[in-house]
Structures are given as C-alpha cells and as structure tokens.
Design a protein around this motif. Structure first.
Motif, PDB file in Angstrom:
ATOM      1  N   LYS A   1      12.897  -0.616   7.362  1.00 23.58           N
ATOM      2  CA  LYS A   1      12.388   0.627   7.108  1.00 23.58           C
ATOM      3  C   LYS A   1      10.775   0.763   6.449  1.00 23.58           C
ATOM      4  O   LYS A   1      10.154   1.896   6.673  1.00 23.58           O
ATOM      5  CB  LYS A   1      12.541   1.750   6.800  1.00 23.58           C
ATOM      6  N   ALA A   2      10.915  -0.347   5.089  1.00 27.15           N
ATOM      7  CA  ALA A   2       9.514   0.256   4.509  1.00 27.15           C
ATOM      8  C   ALA A   2       8.054  -0.536   5.635  1.00 27.15           C
ATOM      9  O   ALA A   2       7.490  -0.144   5.152  1.00 27.15           O
ATOM     10  CB  ALA A   2       9.407  -1.143   3.309  1.00 27.15           C
ATOM     11  N   LEU A   3       8.946  -1.779   6.578  1.00 25.80           N
ATOM     12  CA  LEU A   3       7.090  -2.077   7.098  1.00 25.80           C
ATOM     13  C   LEU A   3       6.510  -0.788   8.255  1.00 25.80           C
ATOM     14  O   LEU A   3       6.132  -0.948   8.612  1.00 25.80           O
ATOM     15  CB  LEU A   3       8.313  -3.425   8.350  1.00 25.80           C
TER      16      LEU A   3
ATOM     17  N   SER B   1      10.029   2.970  -7.741  1.00 27.47           N
ATOM     18  CA  SER B   1      10.541   3.324  -6.724  1.00 27.47           C
ATOM     19  C   SER B   1       9.687   3.098  -5.292  1.00 27.47           C
ATOM     20  O   SER B   1      10.086   3.461  -4.259  1.00 27.47           O
ATOM     21  CB  SER B   1      10.990   5.249  -6.550  1.00 27.47           C
ATOM     22  N   VAL B   2       8.735   2.382  -5.622  1.00 31.59           N
ATOM     23  CA  VAL B   2       7.297   2.169  -4.155  1.00 31.59           C
ATOM     24  C   VAL B   2       7.520   0.535  -4.185  1.00 31.59           C
ATOM     25  O   VAL B   2       7.616  -0.517  -5.263  1.00 31.59           O
ATOM     26  CB  VAL B   2       6.182   2.500  -4.801  1.00 31.59           C
TER      27      VAL B   2
ATOM     28  N   LEU C   1      -5.862  11.136   0.448  1.00 31.45           N
ATOM     29  CA  LEU C   1      -4.590  11.271   1.540  1.00 31.45           C
ATOM     30  C   LEU C   1      -3.433  10.678   1.323  1.00 31.45           C
ATOM     31  O   LEU C   1      -2.643  11.179   1.236  1.00 31.45           O
ATOM     32  CB  LEU C   1      -5.740   9.796   2.364  1.00 31.45           C
ATOM     33  N   ASP C   2      -3.097  10.105   0.368  1.00 29.84           N
ATOM     34  CA  ASP C   2      -1.725   9.244   0.137  1.00 29.84           C
ATOM     35  C   ASP C   2      -1.128   9.640   1.068  1.00 29.84           C
ATOM     36  O   ASP C   2       0.274   9.779   1.288  1.00 29.84           O
ATOM     37  CB  ASP C   2      -1.439  10.525  -0.890  1.00 29.84           C
TER      38      ASP C   2
ATOM     39  N   ASN D   1       6.426   7.669   1.216  1.00 35.14           N
ATOM     40  CA  ASN D   1       7.052   7.002   2.499  1.00 35.14           C
ATOM     41  C   ASN D   1       7.778   5.436   1.799  1.00 35.14           C
ATOM     42  O   ASN D   1       8.356   4.699   2.083  1.00 35.14           O
ATOM     43  CB  ASN D   1       6.269   6.671   3.282  1.00 35.14           C
ATOM     44  N   GLY D   2       7.256   5.795   0.154  1.00 38.30           N
ATOM     45  CA  GLY D   2       8.171   4.683  -0.679  1.00 38.30           C
ATOM     46  C   GLY D   2       7.243   3.389  -0.610  1.00 38.30           C
ATOM     47  O   GLY D   2       7.963   2.286  -1.160  1.00 38.30           O
ATOM     48  N   VAL D   3       5.786   3.257   0.407  1.00 34.37           N
ATOM     49  CA  VAL D   3       5.291   2.144  -0.132  1.00 34.37           C
ATOM     50  C   VAL D   3       4.208   2.037  -0.492  1.00 34.37           C
ATOM     51  O   VAL D   3       2.997   3.585  -0.570  1.00 34.37           O
ATOM     52  CB  VAL D   3       5.450   1.117   1.585  1.00 34.37           C
ATOM     53  N   ASP D   4       3.424   0.837  -0.745  1.00 39.44           N
ATOM     54  CA  ASP D   4       2.173   0.902  -1.114  1.00 39.44           C
ATOM     55  C   ASP D   4       2.007  -0.318  -0.762  1.00 39.44           C
ATOM     56  O   ASP D   4       2.400  -1.468  -0.435  1.00 39.44           O
ATOM     57  CB  ASP D   4       1.614   0.775  -2.565  1.00 39.44           C
ATOM     58  N   VAL D   5       0.312  -0.144  -0.560  1.00 37.38           N
ATOM     59  CA  VAL D   5      -0.736  -2.169  -0.777  1.00 37.38           C
ATOM     60  C   VAL D   5      -0.916  -2.960  -2.068  1.00 37.38           C
ATOM     61  O   VAL D   5      -1.923  -2.024  -2.647  1.00 37.38           O
ATOM     62  CB  VAL D   5      -1.564  -1.852   1.027  1.00 37.38           C
TER      63      VAL D   5
END
Length: 264
Positions: free
Chosen positions: A235-237, A26-27, A54-55, A60-64
């Motif tokens: 939204k993701a950005l 989902s991320v 920290l998370d 919020n549904g994103v990661d790097v």
C-alpha cells in the motif's frame, strides 16, 4: 519538446538546497538510492510533488528521502541490504547481476525512463565516428561503478567486438570530465545525456556518436524495490509511485515551475 539534455544545459549550474522538513510520525518515509548528482534537474520528476503547493505524497502517508550513492552498483547493494527502500537500475547492470546471483530478489515496479538516455561523446575533431571505433580506446566514465562500462561492453558485443583492450578511466562529472576530454586523457566518454550536458555547460565542445541500433531501443531507467518490501508494504509503495507519477506529469507540463519546486 524539451529534452533531458536541454534540462541539464539550462540548469546544471544550480545546486539543491537544504534537507527535508521534519515529517509527522504517521508518514512512512521511503528512502531512495540517489545515483545522480544533486544538481541534476531530472530529479524534479520525484521532488516537485514533495512541495506543499503540490503535496502529492504526505496525504497518502508517504514521503521521499534521498540517500546519495556513488554508482548504480552501490544502489543495488544498498537495496539488497535494506538500507534504502527503492532505487534506480539500468537493465544492463540489473539483469546480468540477477542472472549471476538469483538471491538478488529485486522487482522492477516503475519504468521512469522508457527511452535510451545514454550517449557517446567525443571531441568535435575526433576520428571516432561510430560505436565500433570504441574498441581498444580509452573510455571516460563517471566512476568505476558507473553504467558507462557496461554500456560500452553491450554495444561492442552487439557488433561482435570485444572490449578486452579498452581502458576505462574515471573522469568524474562536469568540469573535471570536460578537462579530461579537452586534454585528450580519454578518447570518448559514455554516460547519461544529462552528464554530457553538464560537460557542455562548462565550455567543452562535444560531438555525439550514434548508439548501436539494438542497444538504442533499450530503455534506460527502472525503479526497483525488494520483493519482501513489496509484499509487506504494498500500500505504501503504491502511494509512493502514484506520487512519482503525478510529479512526472506535472513536471512534463510545467517544467519551469517543477524545477523551482525541486530547488525549494
């Protein structure tokens, strides 16, 4: 106040550990073009917020995910081709590229480095005292796609000078760059301040030459996304750059902890 140069001097010898943990489906994993070396502690302004303590991203549904690049030019090409979702750009490279090729449809959405973080460095006994003295000299840059070439040309142009007799020599980073300066393979180096700090870290003594007045007022770092992605995944950005902003604020207020989280 701790500067980016202080950051590099204190921590340039460290390395970054393993990869990212597996992420839930989902991320949305946002790939960033990484043009800095993995031992550059400036990255904690993004990576600190990835740590579970920290998370700032996953809820919020994103990661790097970092994708290593050799230069800013390669980063722009990767953004255009869709190989990465966002990446850094410097005005001196991005704006001329967009003027030359309008189909390079990128949007600068985040100004991560408002001040000018470029430097001109020389040996302490060098006759070079100003940017004007770079004309006709051997200029060290990290690579042939690095920003140092564009920066030198911009500063000389501001002074009404040409760079047609300059020789740009790729000398790498850290110890190799320090050796090139020590052994007079180049007359000066033009790079980011963190790159100069890593050279000082290996024992090379440097003297800093002032930037030209107008160029000194130009910011150094934007983060760009393709316009198409901005429309389709706004939204993701937004969630992504909110996480970046939170990581930045945390890192500024808790420098040691942020760097520890970066390495973790």
């Amino acid at each position: 106040m701790l500067t980016r140069r202080d950051f590099g001097l204190g921590l340039g010898a460290l390395g970054m550990a393993g990869g990212l943990p597996a992420l839930a489906q989902s991320v949305r994993v946002m790939k960033v073009a990484n043009t800095a070396a993995v031992n550059d502690p400036q990255q904690c302004f993004v990576t600190a917020g990835q740590h579970p303590r920290l998370d700032f991203y996953k809820p919020n549904g994103v990661d790097v995910e970092y994708v290593n690049m050799s230069s800013m030019t390669q980063a722009l090409q990767s953004l255009r081709a869709g190989h990465v979702d966002f990446g850094p750009a410097v005005p001196g490279i991005l704006l001329p590229a967009m003027a030359k090729d309008p189909s390079l449809d990128l949007v600068s959405v985040y100004k991560w480095l408002p001040r000018n973080a470029n430097v001109i460095v020389v040996k302490p006994d060098s006759p070079i005292r100003s940017a004007a003295d770079l004309a006709g000299k051997r200029i060290g840059v990290r690579s042939q796609g690095d920003t140092g070439i564009v920066i030198t040309r911009a500063m000389l142009a501001e002074l009404g000078l040409k760079d047609d007799k300059c020789e740009y020599i790729a000398i790498g980073d850290g110890a190799p760059a320090g050796a090139a300066i020590d052994n007079d393979r180049v007359d000066a180096m033009v790079a980011f301040d963190t790159a100069a700090a890593r050279i000082e870290l290996v024992g090379t003594r440097l003297r800093y030459v002032p930037l030209t007045p107008k160029f000194a007022q130009v910011g150094s770092g934007w983060l760009c996304v393709p316009r198409k992605l901005l429309k389709e995944q706004r939204k993701a950005l937004v969630a992504l750059f909110q996480g970046v902003a939170k990581s930045t604020v945390f890192s500024h207020a808790n420098i040691d902890a942020a760097i520890d989280l970066n390495w973790a």
